[in-house]
Design a protein around this motif. Structure first.
Motif, short mmCIF file in Angstrom:
data_model
loop_
_atom_site.label_atom_id
_atom_site.label_comp_id
_atom_site.label_asym_id
_atom_site.label_seq_id
_atom_site.Cartn_x
_atom_site.Cartn_y
_atom_site.Cartn_z
N LYS A 3 1.21 3.94 23.30
CA LYS A 3 1.76 5.17 22.72
C LYS A 3 2.42 4.92 21.37
O LYS A 3 2.36 5.76 20.47
CB LYS A 3 2.77 5.81 23.67
N ASN A 4 3.06 3.75 21.20
CA ASN A 4 3.69 3.44 19.91
C ASN A 4 2.66 3.29 18.81
O ASN A 4 2.90 3.68 17.67
CB ASN A 4 4.53 2.16 20.02
N VAL A 5 1.51 2.72 19.14
CA VAL A 5 0.45 2.55 18.15
C VAL A 5 -0.05 3.92 17.69
O VAL A 5 -0.21 4.17 16.51
CB VAL A 5 -0.71 1.70 18.71
N VAL A 6 -0.27 4.81 18.64
CA VAL A 6 -0.73 6.16 18.31
C VAL A 6 0.33 6.88 17.48
O VAL A 6 0.02 7.50 16.47
CB VAL A 6 -1.06 6.96 19.60
N ARG A 7 1.59 6.80 17.89
CA ARG A 7 2.66 7.47 17.16
C ARG A 7 2.77 6.92 15.74
O ARG A 7 2.88 7.66 14.77
CB ARG A 7 4.00 7.33 17.89
N ASN A 8 2.70 5.60 15.58
CA ASN A 8 2.77 4.99 14.25
C ASN A 8 1.60 5.40 13.39
O ASN A 8 1.75 5.62 12.20
CB ASN A 8 2.86 3.47 14.35
N ALA A 9 0.41 5.53 13.98
CA ALA A 9 -0.77 5.98 13.23
C ALA A 9 -0.57 7.41 12.76
O ALA A 9 -0.92 7.75 11.63
CB ALA A 9 -2.03 5.86 14.08
N ASN A 10 -0.01 8.26 13.62
CA ASN A 10 0.25 9.65 13.23
C ASN A 10 1.29 9.72 12.13
O ASN A 10 1.18 10.53 11.20
CB ASN A 10 0.68 10.48 14.43
N ILE A 11 2.33 8.89 12.21
CA ILE A 11 3.36 8.87 11.17
C ILE A 11 2.76 8.43 9.85
O ILE A 11 3.02 9.02 8.80
CB ILE A 11 4.53 7.96 11.58
N PHE A 69 -5.98 -0.29 -4.02
CA PHE A 69 -7.36 -0.57 -3.59
C PHE A 69 -8.32 -0.09 -4.65
O PHE A 69 -7.93 0.61 -5.57
CB PHE A 69 -7.67 0.03 -2.21
N MET A 70 -9.57 -0.48 -4.49
CA MET A 70 -10.63 -0.04 -5.41
C MET A 70 -11.58 0.88 -4.65
O MET A 70 -11.86 0.65 -3.47
CB MET A 70 -11.41 -1.23 -5.95
N VAL A 71 -12.08 1.89 -5.33
CA VAL A 71 -13.05 2.81 -4.75
C VAL A 71 -14.38 2.60 -5.46
O VAL A 71 -14.47 2.75 -6.69
CB VAL A 71 -12.60 4.28 -4.89
N ASN A 92 -6.28 6.19 4.40
CA ASN A 92 -5.82 5.39 5.54
C ASN A 92 -6.86 4.34 5.94
O ASN A 92 -6.48 3.23 6.32
CB ASN A 92 -5.45 6.29 6.72
N LYS A 93 -8.13 4.67 5.86
CA LYS A 93 -9.17 3.69 6.16
C LYS A 93 -9.19 2.58 5.12
O LYS A 93 -9.39 1.42 5.45
CB LYS A 93 -10.54 4.36 6.24
N LYS A 94 -8.97 2.95 3.87
CA LYS A 94 -8.98 1.95 2.79
C LYS A 94 -7.78 1.00 2.90
O LYS A 94 -7.92 -0.18 2.55
CB LYS A 94 -8.94 2.62 1.41
N ILE A 95 -6.65 1.47 3.33
CA ILE A 95 -5.45 0.62 3.37
C ILE A 95 -5.26 -0.09 4.71
O ILE A 95 -4.38 -0.93 4.83
CB ILE A 95 -4.17 1.39 2.99
N SER A 96 -6.09 0.22 5.68
CA SER A 96 -5.92 -0.45 6.99
C SER A 96 -6.76 -1.69 7.10
O SER A 96 -7.59 -2.00 6.33
CB SER A 96 -6.25 0.51 8.12
#
Length: 96
Positions: A3-11, A69-71, A92-96
């Protein structure tokens, strides 16, 4: 999933949306009223008159500078710029 992982992803997603709203409104020189009305669901491409091809280039440059990041050209699709939320998902995908 934890649940913490999901909450942190939402934040993280909410923070990214807020940051993107500030970046977009600054680049497009949107009014405070328009900026305050923006949310993840806010449509961009085709809905915001100021959001043209030059704005896309400026926003990509700002994102690269802000997030470090670079696009690549082949990563840029119209669907990425459909809404603030779709742009946040891309970031979020680029920075994860």
């Amino acid at each position: 999933m934890n649940k913490n992982v999901v909450r942190n992803a939402n934040i993280a997603s909410v923070n990214t949306v807020d940051e993107l709203i500030l970046i977009i409104s600054e680049i497009l020189q949107l009014s405070d009223r328009t900026r305050q009305a923006m949310a993840a669901e806010t449509r961009l491409l085709g809905a915001v008159p100021e959001f043209d091809s030059m704005a896309v280039v400026s926003i990509i440059t700002a994102l690269e500078e802000h997030y470090g990041f670079m696009v690549d050209d082949d990563e840029v699709e119209a669907s990425t710029f459909e809404t603030v939320g779709s742009l946040a998902d891309f970031v979020n995908k680029k920075i994860s």
